[in-house]
Scaffold this motif. Structure first.
Motif, PDB file in Angstrom:
ATOM      1  N   MET B 249       0.816  -1.214   0.000  1.00 58.46           N
ATOM      2  CA  MET B 249       0.000   0.000   0.000  1.00 58.46           C
ATOM      3  C   MET B 249       0.852   1.268   0.000  1.00 58.46           C
ATOM      4  N   ILE B 252       2.114   1.982  -3.362  1.00 62.50           N
ATOM      5  CA  ILE B 252       1.013   2.517  -4.160  1.00 62.50           C
ATOM      6  C   ILE B 252       0.802   3.991  -3.832  1.00 62.50           C
ATOM      7  N   LEU B 255       3.314   6.049  -5.594  1.00 66.77           N
ATOM      8  CA  LEU B 255       3.041   6.102  -7.026  1.00 66.77           C
ATOM      9  C   LEU B 255       1.861   7.028  -7.318  1.00 66.77           C
ATOM     10  N   VAL B 256       0.857   6.987  -6.445  1.00 63.63           N
ATOM     11  CA  VAL B 256      -0.320   7.834  -6.638  1.00 63.63           C
ATOM     12  C   VAL B 256       0.080   9.309  -6.610  1.00 63.63           C
ATOM     13  N   VAL B 289     -15.158   7.254   5.908  1.00 64.00           N
ATOM     14  CA  VAL B 289     -15.361   7.563   4.504  1.00 64.00           C
ATOM     15  C   VAL B 289     -14.082   8.059   3.834  1.00 64.00           C
ATOM     16  N   MET B 291     -11.058   6.738   3.142  1.00 64.70           N
ATOM     17  CA  MET B 291     -10.459   5.941   2.080  1.00 64.70           C
ATOM     18  C   MET B 291     -11.402   5.800   0.890  1.00 64.70           C
ATOM     19  N   ILE B 292     -12.711   5.790   1.167  1.00 60.96           N
ATOM     20  CA  ILE B 292     -13.673   5.686   0.060  1.00 60.96           C
ATOM     21  C   ILE B 292     -13.556   6.924  -0.828  1.00 60.96           C
ATOM     22  N   SER B 295     -10.277   6.950  -2.802  1.00 59.59           N
ATOM     23  CA  SER B 295     -10.248   6.094  -3.980  1.00 59.59           C
ATOM     24  C   SER B 295     -11.152   6.652  -5.080  1.00 59.59           C
ATOM     25  N   LEU B 296     -12.278   7.254  -4.679  1.00 56.02           N
ATOM     26  CA  LEU B 296     -13.165   7.846  -5.694  1.00 56.02           C
ATOM     27  C   LEU B 296     -12.458   8.975  -6.425  1.00 56.02           C
ATOM     28  N   LEU B 298      -9.373   9.358  -6.839  1.00 52.59           N
ATOM     29  CA  LEU B 298      -8.344   8.742  -7.683  1.00 52.59           C
ATOM     30  C   LEU B 298      -8.925   8.302  -9.019  1.00 52.59           C
ATOM     31  N   VAL B 299     -10.050   7.575  -8.952  1.00 51.75           N
ATOM     32  CA  VAL B 299     -10.653   7.048 -10.178  1.00 51.75           C
ATOM     33  C   VAL B 299     -11.145   8.199 -11.057  1.00 51.75           C
ATOM     34  N   MET B 302      -8.320  10.167 -12.662  1.00 55.12           N
ATOM     35  CA  MET B 302      -7.652   9.441 -13.744  1.00 55.12           C
ATOM     36  C   MET B 302      -8.520   9.412 -14.996  1.00 55.12           C
ATOM     37  N   ILE B 303      -9.852   9.357 -14.796  1.00 57.13           N
ATOM     38  CA  ILE B 303     -10.725   9.324 -15.973  1.00 57.13           C
ATOM     39  C   ILE B 303     -10.712  10.677 -16.674  1.00 57.13           C
TER      40      ILE B 303
END
Lengths: 294, 338
Positions: B249, B252, B255-256, B289, B291-292, B295-296, B298-299, B302-303
């Motif tokens: 982790m 990661i 890298l993030v 909430v 980490m949720i 991660s959101l 992050l996604v 990236m999109i």
């Protein structure tokens, strides 16, 4: 000798589980060259779906397995459509980071709703707990069912990939997306289907692990996911027989290392084997070397 | 006309570089003095100071990984392994020699050891490409973690605690700024340009005489060296380390930061490290909430912006002067007049 045999039988059940997860990795990698880091978490979700089916809905082991597979297939398709499809033409590192994001999202959403505590599967019916003695070797009917379920699923997969039209489309897309599109194959649907198949296998692996080790938690997917990926690379990524071979070899190595008395070192041994394989034959045991084009 | 302009051309960038150096030095000094003043007056309390250390550690980590992944184009998922080596070396040595010199010795030993490991691992594995290299480096970091878990002198899973604290703001500043300046200068050197050319096109680079294996190994070794430095700073400030802190982790997370900031942008890495630390601090009251959301973000990021916040651009004076067109034109006018 008997003990080695016993360990190999234990390794076989563990290896079946790794092989099932590795198949999903290898199919997804074969078709869109993505290390789907969320795959290990799909397996975790499968374990939870199986848990809910067996404890709250009181349905048997095999129906739960089917429900978990179906749920994971849908989950896999949704992940692909929402998170990976918009990124099909961006850099690989961006897709990889997205995969990691999806992985974290699944883990922590599950933790939010189900809690971080370890849960245990309900007691198994009698036909799964029986044990058989062959000489000095003990085999439980649970181990037999795990291996049997995995082998049936793998045969089914092989049938789908080799004998059906969708399988043919999958193989075509993995070779050349543009050419496949020109031949009238719907590339998007084929990729979705690949994710569904791979995720269903991971869901099955999740339920099998749940009944075999009897404990599940939201972060259970990380390490098996990595090791299954190691298995896929070991056998030659993108190749279905390679994932099988890799899964069983990694399972056997792990149980043998634990049996010799270095159980705390088993992860290190697995990764060391991986590095050696990568250095000696980067395309994996069954992989073919691809010449670099200039 | 053309002849008249030619001699002036080299002088202009030289003047620009000198001015840029002056501004950069000024900015660094201003950051140092402001934070020093705030710490002395107690505006930055212990909690904020911990955040500050996290930011600096993350900057060192991200900048060193950016050298490997962003500038040389080699995908590494094992940076936390080098961090672990630095942290344990610094921790063990400062615990047996609890002086500032022990701390410095620990840092040096950790960095050199990590560089050595980076070199040894890098030499064979850097022949691998893309994802294979990522998996090999991931495997290396996991092996380091498992070894730390099992050695006696590292105290296993319990980890080391009670490491003497020597890191204060001055140390932190010197080490962080030093890393950034050294890596930036490395990138402007001949070796650094070799690394960038390998990223752009390895085959073309080799055909004009760049030794790509050498460039990659060098980048990997230098990256490992500074990764360990960050680990040493971490161990010395937070006085407690355990192998689990340096798992998959953590690699990661580093890298993030690099990808969010922009691959190939040093200033992007710095901005992303600061931003992420701030977001993480703001979300501290909502641990469920956190980490949720992380991660959101992050996604979604990236999109919609896969190249990261800065892309491969650097924050520079010319970027600012482009934002102020009036000054730029007046500067051009004076140049024409002279």
């Amino acid at each position: 000798m008997e003990q080695v045999l016993q360990q190999l039988i234990n390794g076989l059940s563990l290896g079946s589980i790794y092989a099932l997860i590795a198949l999903g990795y290898t199919m997804v990698y074969g078709i869109i060259q993505l290390i789907n880091f969320a795959h290990g978490d799909v397996y975790m979700v499968g374990a939870y779906v199986g848990y809910v089916c067996m404890t709250h809905l009181h349905i048997g082991f095999f129906p739960s397995l089917v429900v978990a597979m179906a749920a994971c297939a849908v989950l896999g398709m949704v992940i692909e459509r929402v998170a990976y499809k918009p990124l099909r033409h961006s850099t690989r590192i961006a897709v990889l980071i997205t995969a990691i994001g999806v992985s974290l999202l699944l883990e922590y959403t599950m933790m939010y709703f189900a809690g971080a505590a370890v849960r245990s599967y309900p007691e198994l019916p009698a036909y799964l707990t029986r044990s058989f003695h062959f000489g000095g070797v003990v085999v439980t009917s649970l181990q037999i069912s795990i291996v049997a379920v995995s082998v049936i699923l793998m045969v089914a997969l092989q049938f789908i990939v080799r004998r059906t039209k969708l399988g043919k489309a999958m193989r075509a897309v993995s070779q050349d997306q543009d050419a496949a599109r020109l031949m009238g194959i719907s590339v998007d649907n084929t990729i979705s289907f690949t994710f569904a198949l791979g995720s269903a296998l991971a869901g099955a692996a999740g339920v099998l692990v749940g009944v075999y080790y009897n404990s599940i938690n939201p972060l259970m997917g990380i390490l098996p996911g990595l090791k299954a990926f190691v298995a896929a690379v070991f056998g030659g990524i993108g190749l279905i027989p390679g994932a099988l071979l890799g899964g069983y070899v990694i399972g056997a190595i792990e149980t043998l290392v634990s049996w010799v008395g270095f159980s705390t070192f088993r992860d290190a041994v697995v990764f060391a084997v991986l590095i050696i394989v990568l250095i000696v034959k980067p395309s994996g045991i069954l992989g073919k070397n691809v010449r670099e084009k200039v | 006309m053309a002849n008249l302009e030619t001699p002036a051309a080299p002088a202009a960038p030289g003047r620009g570089r000198r001015r840029s150096l002056l501004v950069k030095t000024g900015a660094w000094a201003a950051v140092y003095l402001v934070v020093l003043a705030l710490t002395e007056t107690g505006v930055i309390n212990a909690y904020l100071q911990a955040t500050l250390v996290t930011i600096c550690v993350n900057i060192i980590l991200a900048v060193s990984l950016n050298l490997v992944t962003g500038f040389t184009g080699q995908f590494s998922l094992g940076h936390a392994g080098f961090m672990a080596v630095g942290a344990y070396a610094t921790g063990l040595i400062t615990m047996s020699i609890p002086t500032v010199w022990g701390f410095v010795l620990g840092l040096v030993v950790g960095c050199v050891l990590a560089a050595l490991i980076g070199f040894l691992i890098g030499l064979p594995t850097l022949r691998l490409r893309g994802d294979y290299l990522a998996i090999a480096t991931l495997g290396m970091a996991e092996i380091i973690r498992v070894l730390l878990l099992n050695f006696n002198f590292t105290n296993g899973a319990a980890g080391l605690s009670g490491i003497p604290q020597f890191v204060n703001w001055s140390w932190l500043f010197v080490l962080t700024a030093g890393t950034v300046v050294l890596i930036t200068n490395f990138l402007h050197s001949r070796q650094g340009r070799d690394c960038i050319s390998v990223r752009e096109d390895e085959i073309a680079a080799e055909s004009i005489g760049v030794d790509s294996t050498r460039a990659k190994t060098l980048a990997f070794t230098v990256g490992a060296f500074f990764g360990a430095l960050a680990g040493g700073v971490y161990a010395s400030y937070f006085y407690f380390i355990k192998p689990d802190l340096f798992g998959f982790m953590q690699s990661i997370n580093i890298l993030v930061i690099v990808v969010l900031g922009g691959l190939g942008s040093i200033s992007g890495s710095i901005i992303a490290a600061v931003l992420l630390a701030m977001v993480s601090t703001l979300l501290q009251p909502f641990p469920e909430v956190r980490m949720i959301l992380y991660s959101l973000v992050l996604v979604v990021l990236m999109i919609f912006r896969p190249q990261g916040l800065m892309g491969s651009k650097e924050l520079s004076i010319s970027l600012f002067s482009r934002l102020l067109p009036k000054r730029a034109t007046s500067a051009a006018a004076t140049k024409d007049a002279s």
